[in-house]
Design an enzyme around this catalytic site. Structure first.
Site, mmCIF file in Angstrom:
data_model
loop_
_atom_site.group_PDB
_atom_site.id
_atom_site.type_symbol
_atom_site.label_atom_id
_atom_site.label_comp_id
_atom_site.label_asym_id
_atom_site.label_seq_id
_atom_site.Cartn_x
_atom_site.Cartn_y
_atom_site.Cartn_z
ATOM 1 N N TYR A 91 0.814 -0.970 -0.063
ATOM 2 C CA TYR A 91 0.331 -0.239 -0.170
ATOM 3 C C TYR A 91 0.811 1.509 0.181
ATOM 4 C CZ TYR A 91 -3.323 3.693 1.371
ATOM 5 O OH TYR A 91 -4.241 4.374 1.930
ATOM 6 N N ASP B 267 9.626 2.153 -0.528
ATOM 7 C CA ASP B 267 8.339 3.264 0.507
ATOM 8 C C ASP B 267 8.585 2.567 2.155
ATOM 9 O OD1 ASP B 267 6.163 4.000 2.166
ATOM 10 O OD2 ASP B 267 4.744 3.706 0.513
ATOM 11 N N LYS C 7 4.053 8.742 8.875
ATOM 12 C CA LYS C 7 4.021 8.237 9.986
ATOM 13 C C LYS C 7 4.961 8.802 11.082
ATOM 14 C CE LYS C 7 0.902 5.114 8.471
ATOM 15 N NZ LYS C 7 0.580 3.713 6.927
HETATM 16 C C1 LIG Z 1 0.273 4.576 5.791
HETATM 17 C C2 LIG Z 1 1.346 4.126 4.565
HETATM 18 C C3 LIG Z 1 0.721 5.159 3.588
HETATM 19 C C4 LIG Z 1 0.627 6.150 3.520
HETATM 20 O O1 LIG Z 1 0.495 7.179 4.080
HETATM 21 P P1 LIG Z 1 -0.217 8.498 4.639
HETATM 22 O O2 LIG Z 1 -0.389 9.246 5.507
HETATM 23 O O3 LIG Z 1 -1.772 7.415 5.315
HETATM 24 O O4 LIG Z 1 -1.327 9.215 3.406
HETATM 25 C C5 LIG Z 1 2.006 5.074 2.578
HETATM 26 N N1 LIG Z 1 3.035 3.830 2.630
HETATM 27 C C6 LIG Z 1 3.197 2.685 3.223
HETATM 28 C C7 LIG Z 1 4.360 1.981 3.493
HETATM 29 C C8 LIG Z 1 2.065 2.680 4.393
HETATM 30 O O5 LIG Z 1 2.080 2.372 5.731
#
Ligand SMILES: *Cc1c(COP(=O)(O)O)cnc(C)c1O
Length: 441
Positions: free
Chosen positions: A156, A251, A279
Site C-alpha cells: 500500500y 516506501d 507516520k
Molecule cells: C500509511 C502508509 C502510506 C500512506 O500514508 P498516509 O499518511 O496515510 O497517506 C503509504 N505507504 C505506506 C507503506 C503506509 O504504511
C-alpha cells in the site's frame, strides 16, 4: 458501509455512547469515518469512539480503557501524549501555526533525517504518506524519463490513482482492490509483481527494457499484515534495478524510524535510490517526506523542473512534533527495548495459539507484528489472503472486550510503543490465551 454491519461483537460488550456517535457521524461522513480502516468493516460491529490517549492506552467515550496496538497506525512509537513532544508542540503553537514562508526548524528536521536515513542527502517535506509516495514516483519518472512502475501485490502506498491496484489493507478488506474512479489510463503504467519473488521482477525488467522508472515497494510489507522480505530479496532488487537503470524506491512510510532509527534500509543494509517516509516522522501530526541523493532531489522544484508543492508542507506544528520525536529516538534509542518487548509479545501470542490448537503464524520485525490465522509462513499477498479472517474477527472482539485494541483487520500490522511495559505485554498475552480458547470452542 452502514452502522449496522453484521455484528460479530460480543453481546455483553456494549458501546452505547460510541454507537450514538457513530450514527451521528454516519449522517454526515461517508461510513462515519475519515479513513476506511477505522470503520471495523473487516471485523463487523462498530468502532469505539476515542476520547483521549496517554502512553500505551486508549480511552473511549464509553469509559473503557484499552492497551493500544494501533498507535494511530504507526506514528505513535513513543506512545500517546509524550510530555516532551507535547511541550514542543505547545511551544510552537504559541508562535503561530502556519506561515507559508520558510522556518529554521525545516532545515533542522531535514538535517536529522539526512543523518539518520542512509539513502537521504536531501529531503522534501509533505503532509501525508500518500503525497510522499506519489511525489517519489513522480521524481523517479522525471529523473529517468521512463513511465512504468513496478508495484508489489498487497503493498500500500496511499490512495494514489496509479498505485491503487492490489493495494492491501483497507482496499483488500473492502474487496475493492481497484477503486471505481481510478481510470485505466491512470494504472496503465503500473506493473504488478508478487512480493518476495525476484524472478518475477527480473522477468518484467527484461520484458520492458528501458521503460521501467522504478521498482517501488515496502521493504518490509506492513499493509497485508507483517511480511518480511526473504533473505537476499532486497539485495537482489538492488542489483537488478541497477543493471536496468531503474530506480529502487523504498516506501518507508511505515518502517522509517520504526524498525530501526535509519529504517528498513539501515536494518538490511540496502540503500534505495528514493525513500518515502511518513507516520513516525510527524510524531502524530500530519507530516511526511521523500528524500534521496542531492543529485536526484535537486531535480525537484524550485531547484529543478519536477514540480511538487504544498500549502502546509513543513508546517510548524508538524515539524515541532516530528523533530522532537526523532530527537528522542536518536538520543534515547528505544529500539533494543522495543525489540525485547515485541519479541515477548510475539512469543506469547505464538504459544497461546499453539496451546489452543489453532493453525497460525506470528511474523515480526522489530516493533511491527501480525498473528496470521494461516497455516505456515506468509510470504506474499496470496498467502495472506488465505488467512482465516472470520476467526480473526472473533479474536479481535474477544481481545477488545478484554481491553486490548488490536488492528481491526487481519491485513494490518500491530505496533508496540516504547510506552508499553512488560506488564502490558503479559496482560495482552493472557487476554489472547483466553480469547483464543473461546474462539476455538
Ligand atoms: C500509511 C502508509 C502510506 C500512506 O500514508 P498516509 O499518511 O496515510 O497517506 C503509504 N505507504 C505506506 C507503506 C503506509 O504504511
Amino acid at each position: 458501509m452502514t452502522p449496522t454491519t453484521p455484528a460479530l461483537s460480543r453481546p455483553d460488550f456494549q458501546l452505547p455512547r460510541s454507537h450514538e456517535a457513530f450514527a451521528r457521524a454516519n449522517r454526515v461522513i461517508p461510513g462515519g469515518v475519515n479513513s476506511p480502516a477505522r470503520a471495523f468493516g473487516a471485523v463487523g460491529g462498530e468502532p469505539p469512539f476515542i476520547e483521549r490517549a496517554e502512553g500505551a492506552y486508549l480511552h473511549d467515550i464509553d469509559g473503557h480503557t484499552y492497551i493500544d496496538y494501533i498507535g494511530s497506525w504507526g506514528p505513535m512509537i513513543l506512545g500517546h501524549a509524550n510530555p516532551r513532544v507535547n511541550a514542543a508542540i505547545a511551544k510552537a503553537l504559541a508562535l503561530g501555526t502556519s506561515f507559508g514562508a520558510p522556518t529554521v526548524r525545516e532545515a533542522q528536521i531535514a538535517e536529522v533525517v539526512a543523518e539518520a536515513v542512509p539513502s537521504v542527502e536531501k529531503v522534501r517535506f509533505v503532509s501525508s504518506g500518500t503525497e510522499a509516495a506519489m511525489s517519489a514516483v513522480r521524481v523517479a519518472r522525471g529523473v529517468t524519463g521512463r513511465s512504468k512502475i513496478v508495484k508489489m501485490s498487497g503493498h500500500y502506498h496511499g490512495h494514489i490513482d496509479a498505485l491503487l491496484v492490489q493495494a492491501g489493507s483497507a482496499a483488500t478488506t473492502l474487496g475493492t482492490p481497484n477503486s471505481p474512479g481510478v481510470t485505466e489510463g491512470a494504472t496503465q503504467d503500473t506493473l504488478l509483481c508478487p512480493f518476495n519473488d525476484t524472478k518475477a521482477v527480473a522477468a518484467i525488467l527484461d520484458r520492458f527494457p528501458g521503460q521501467v522508472a522504478a521498482v517501488l515497494l515496502e521493504p518490509i510489507a506492513g499493509n497485508m499484515g507483517l511480511v518480511p522480505p526473504n533473505p537476499g530479496y532486497l539485495a537482489d532488487l538492488r542489483e537488478l534495478t541497477e543493471k536496468h537503470g531503474t530506480l529502487l524506491v523504498f516506501d518507508e512510510v511505515m518502517t522509517g524510524f520504526r524498525v530501526a532509527y535509519g529504517g528498513a534500509q539501515s536494518l538490511y543494509g540496502i540503500t534505495p535510490d528514493l525513500t518515502a517516509m511518513g507516520k513516525v516522522i510527524g510524531g502524530g501530526l500530519p507530516a511526511a517526506a521523500y528524500g534521496a541523493s542531492a543529485a536526484i532531489m535537486d531535480r525537484v522544484s524550485p531547484a529543478g523542473p519536477i514540480f511538487q508543492a504544498g500549502t502546509l508542507s513543513g508546517n510548524p506544528l508538524a515539524t515541532a512534533a516530528g523533530l522532537e520525536t526523532l530527537m528522542i529516538l536518536r538520543d534515547e534509542s528505544p529500539y533494543d527495548r522495543l525489540e525485547t518487548l515485541s519479541a515477548r509479545l510475539a512469543e506469547g501470542l505464538d504459544r497461546a495459539a499453539t496451546d489452543a490448537g489453532i493453525p497460525h503464524v506470528v511474523q515480526r520485525v522489530g516493533s511491527m507484528l501480525t498473528l496470521f490465522f494461516h497455516d505456515g509462513p506468509v510470504r506474499n499477498y496470496d498467502d495472506a489472503r488465505r488467512s482465516d479472517t472470520r476467526l480473526f474477527g472473533r479474536f479481535f472482539w474477544e481481545m477488545l472486550a478484554r481491553g486490548v485494541y488490536l488492528p481491526c483487520s487481519q491485513f494490518e500490522a500491530a505496533f508496540v510503543s516504547s510506552a508499553h511495559t512488560e506488564d502490558d505485554i503479559d496482560r495482552t498475552i493472557e487476554a489472547a490465551r483466553e480469547s483464543l480458547r473461546v474462539c476455538r470452542d
